[in-house]
Design an enzyme around this catalytic site. Structure first.
Site, mmCIF file in Angstrom:
data_model
loop_
_atom_site.group_PDB
_atom_site.id
_atom_site.type_symbol
_atom_site.label_atom_id
_atom_site.label_comp_id
_atom_site.label_asym_id
_atom_site.label_seq_id
_atom_site.Cartn_x
_atom_site.Cartn_y
_atom_site.Cartn_z
ATOM 1 N N THR A 135 0.806 -1.219 0.000
ATOM 2 C CA THR A 135 0.000 0.000 0.000
ATOM 3 C C THR A 135 0.841 1.271 0.000
ATOM 4 O O THR A 135 0.281 2.371 -0.089
ATOM 5 C CB THR A 135 -0.919 0.030 1.234
ATOM 6 O OG1 THR A 135 -0.104 -0.080 2.414
ATOM 7 C CG2 THR A 135 -1.923 -1.115 1.203
ATOM 8 N N LYS A 136 2.161 1.146 0.101
ATOM 9 C CA LYS A 136 3.017 2.322 0.204
ATOM 10 C C LYS A 136 3.426 2.826 -1.179
ATOM 11 O O LYS A 136 3.144 2.220 -2.204
ATOM 12 C CB LYS A 136 4.247 1.986 1.049
ATOM 13 C CG LYS A 136 3.930 1.486 2.453
ATOM 14 C CD LYS A 136 3.113 2.487 3.239
ATOM 15 C CE LYS A 136 2.978 2.110 4.715
ATOM 16 N NZ LYS A 136 2.079 0.968 4.951
ATOM 17 N N ASN A 137 4.126 3.950 -1.209
ATOM 18 C CA ASN A 137 4.567 4.533 -2.483
ATOM 19 C C ASN A 137 5.548 3.624 -3.207
ATOM 20 O O ASN A 137 5.450 3.396 -4.410
ATOM 21 C CB ASN A 137 5.231 5.893 -2.244
ATOM 22 C CG ASN A 137 4.274 6.947 -1.753
ATOM 23 O OD1 ASN A 137 3.308 6.643 -1.054
ATOM 24 N ND2 ASN A 137 4.534 8.194 -2.092
#
Length: 384
Positions: free
Chosen positions: A184-186
């Site tokens: 879910t992170k960049n």
């Protein structure tokens, strides 16, 4: 016509991730601390100015390493925001710490630095600021307070890669920091994380804890004749498959960030009128912070309105979600909390909604989200 679903998040390939995974297989080493681990660590250490960088299996694992490095003991107190993920607290609870929760700011989920001093006692060992949505906490007063009281600062920078505080990279300010590469992170590797060591005092021991309590890494560098069990530790290092995927992402970090910023500001510009008309609040970015376009959220006027907006979007095949429930009121920790009310943390939990934001979100899909949010507030379903 059936609308295509718009997910909240979607894992993605930005470059040569699959080729690097193939190379890891060809290299004949899939366990940790191989070529791709070392490439990624060197890149992160150089780009953000960490004293030392160690890839981990998750951001959670990095926090758990930090708790071990601080030698947290039963009864020690650790101050952190209530509005955060369970991993922030779990890492210290596992060592027997008492968690002392601080409220959020009224206009942002980050901790209120003005409320920290009153929570410090002789048992306090550490402060754990969490940079929510990649927006910096006000770190100068936190570090000053820590120095005044001889406390450690562990940045939970799980969401904050590429973000800065007064020009300094987040994760490079506290004595120790944890970053996450969860899907879910960049920047992603499925699972995965990083312990950033910024105080040289911790560097040598961090590597030992990382390698199951042994000096194995020093052995493979030829620094010792054999490796032995010399301290506590666990298997915190990720496999080369995780590191290979991560290396492919890190090589495209600027490309990824450029796309995310375009999406973030498309939301911000298109929804400003709703804020101006008093329907909702857009993300607040303090002057001292440069965010990383990690999360785009709205703050609704009530929990009922927030839940109504989630339902309205769901009917149009758009997945939007709330976020953390305050840890001080959680089923596990409520009985251990000291009873203080934390109204802003509770308000953010009740009213915050996160909109879809991911690398492959195309312009027509994002416009569908914007139109759906706008129709909720300006159409028949408006909440007065």
């Amino acid at each position: 016509m059936q609308l295509a679903p718009i997910p909240f998040n979607k894992p993605f390939l930005a470059g040569q991730e699959l080729e690097y995974i193939r190379q890891a297989l060809t290299n004949g080493k899939l366990s940790g601390n191989g070529y791709f681990t070392q490439q990624s660590q060197q890149f992160l250490q150089s780009r953000y100015g960490f004293v030392h960088a160690l890839l981990t299996t998750s951001g959670t694992a990095a926090l758990e390493m930090a708790a071990l490095l601080l030698d947290i003991q039963p009864g020690d107190e650790v101050i952190m925001p209530s509005f955060t993920f369970t991993s922030t607290a779990n890492a210290f609870v596992l060592r027997g710490a008492k968690i002392v929760f601080v409220d959020s700011l009224p206009n942002h989920p980050n901790l209120n630095t003005a409320r920290l001093a009153e929570l410090i006692t002789p048992r306090t060992r550490a402060i754990v600021p969490v940079h929510y949505a990649g927006v910096a906490c006000d770190m100068e007063p936190i570090m000053q307070l820590a120095q005044q009281h001889s406390l450690w600062v562990i940045e939970d920078a799980a969401q904050a890669i590429e973000s800065t505080y007064r020009g300094r990279p987040l994760g490079a300010i506290g004595h120790l920091s944890a970053l996450s590469f969860h899907e879910t992170k960049n920047i992603i590797s499925g699972e995965g994380g990083l312990l950033a060591v910024n105080d040289p005092y911790f560097a040598a021991r961090a590597e030992i804890i990382w390698e199951k309590g042994t000096n194995r890494a020093a052995f493979f560098r030829g620094e010792v004749a054999r490796y032995q069990w010399v301290d506590v530790g666990s298997s915190f290092l990720p496999s080369e498959l995780i590191a290979a995927y991560l290396w492919g992402q890190l090589q495209r970090v600027e490309q990824i960030q450029q796309r995310r910023f375009a999406q973030w500001y498309q939301y911000y510009d298109a929804l400003q009128e709703l804020e101006q008309r008093g329907y909702c609040a857009l993300p607040h970015i303090p002057d001292y912070a440069q965010h990383n376009a990690h999360i785009f959220y709205l703050r609704c006027r009530s929990q009922q309105e927030r839940d109504g907006l989630i339902g309205h979007l769901s009917k149009q095949q758009i997945l939007a979600v709330s976020h953390y429930q305050p840890l001080h009121a959680s089923p596990y920790y409520a009985s251990q909390h000291d009873g203080r009310t934390l109204p802003h943390a509770t308000d953010h939990a009740d009213c915050l909604i996160r909109l879809p934001l991911y690398y492959e979100l195309d312009a027509p899909s994002q416009q569908r989200v914007i139109d759906a949010v706008t129709s909720f507030y300006t159409g028949a379903s408006i909440r007065q």
